[in-house]
Design a protein around this motif. Structure first.
Motif, short mmCIF file in Angstrom:
data_model
loop_
_atom_site.label_atom_id
_atom_site.label_comp_id
_atom_site.label_asym_id
_atom_site.label_seq_id
_atom_site.Cartn_x
_atom_site.Cartn_y
_atom_site.Cartn_z
N ASP A 48 5.75 -0.19 -5.38
CA ASP A 48 5.32 -0.45 -4.02
C ASP A 48 6.36 0.16 -3.08
O ASP A 48 7.54 -0.22 -3.12
CB ASP A 48 5.21 -1.96 -3.79
N PRO A 49 5.96 1.13 -2.25
CA PRO A 49 6.95 1.80 -1.39
C PRO A 49 7.57 0.87 -0.35
O PRO A 49 8.68 1.12 0.12
CB PRO A 49 6.15 2.92 -0.72
N ASP A 50 6.87 -0.22 -0.02
CA ASP A 50 7.41 -1.15 0.99
C ASP A 50 8.49 -2.05 0.41
O ASP A 50 9.45 -2.40 1.10
CB ASP A 50 6.30 -2.01 1.58
N THR A 70 -5.40 3.83 2.34
CA THR A 70 -4.22 3.09 1.92
C THR A 70 -3.92 1.97 2.92
O THR A 70 -3.96 2.20 4.12
CB THR A 70 -3.01 4.03 1.81
N GLY A 96 9.70 -1.72 -3.15
CA GLY A 96 10.41 -1.16 -4.29
C GLY A 96 10.05 -1.86 -5.59
O GLY A 96 10.57 -1.52 -6.65
#
Length: 178
Positions: A27-29, A55, A31
């Motif tokens: 998850d890029p938000d 997205t 990690g």
């Protein structure tokens, strides 16, 4: 201006199921490693874009396990084997043969009462749909087993030896252990 044909194509495409793969992604938000549903291929990605699924957008979905397409084709090959080799079946197509076997065996059927003018009330067998969107894989396996058992009991004795061997090879490799 959109033509009627284009509207029909768009409506049909909107009903088409989208196949997804479960993947482990970061998850890029946060990690954090999470399970995520992603398009299974480019066609499904395009379908999602056309439906404006982007997205971060929340969506509502009904998820189903896909059916085994090879087994769907196999049951129709068995139907065609009946058409080609059993007297009285030659006028049917493979799908019609499968539906006849389904009704004869009573497998995955619902008994319904119909009122026929001049004849009265009759009980009929309504076969469930074989459609991928209608019948789950476990139910399809019950159908496959029921139809092949029915053929074995009722029709295998009228088949030539080579045809009977071909039928049992198709049916036997795909039956559940008893």
């Amino acid at each position: 201006m959109t033509t009627e044909a284009a509207k029909k194509i768009r409506a049909k495409r909107a009903r088409r199921p989208v196949y997804l793969m479960v993947r482990r992604l970061m998850d890029p938000d946060t990690g954090e490693m999470v399970g995520a549903l992603v398009p299974a291929n480019e066609v499904d990605a395009r379908l999602l874009r056309e439906r404006k699924f982007h997205t971060g957008r929340e969506v509502r979905a009904e998820l189903k396990q896909p059916r085994e397409a090879w087994q769907h084709r196999l049951i129709h090959k068995i139907g065609q084997l009946m058409v080609d080799n059993v007297e009285g079946w030659e006028q049917l197509g493979s799908h019609d043969a499968v539906k006849r076997l389904q009704r004869e065996s009573g497998t995955c059927c619902e008994e319904m009462e119909m009122d026929i003018p001049g004849l009265g009330r009759l009980m009929v067998m309504q076969a469930e749909s074989l459609s991928f969107d209608e019948m789950e894989q476990d139910r399809f396996q019950i159908l496959f087993d029921g139809i092949t058992e029915h053929i074995g009991k009722r029709y295998s004795h009228v088949m030539l030896d080579a045809v009977r061997a071909e039928f049992w090879e198709m049916a036997g490799n795909n039956r559940r252990a008893a």
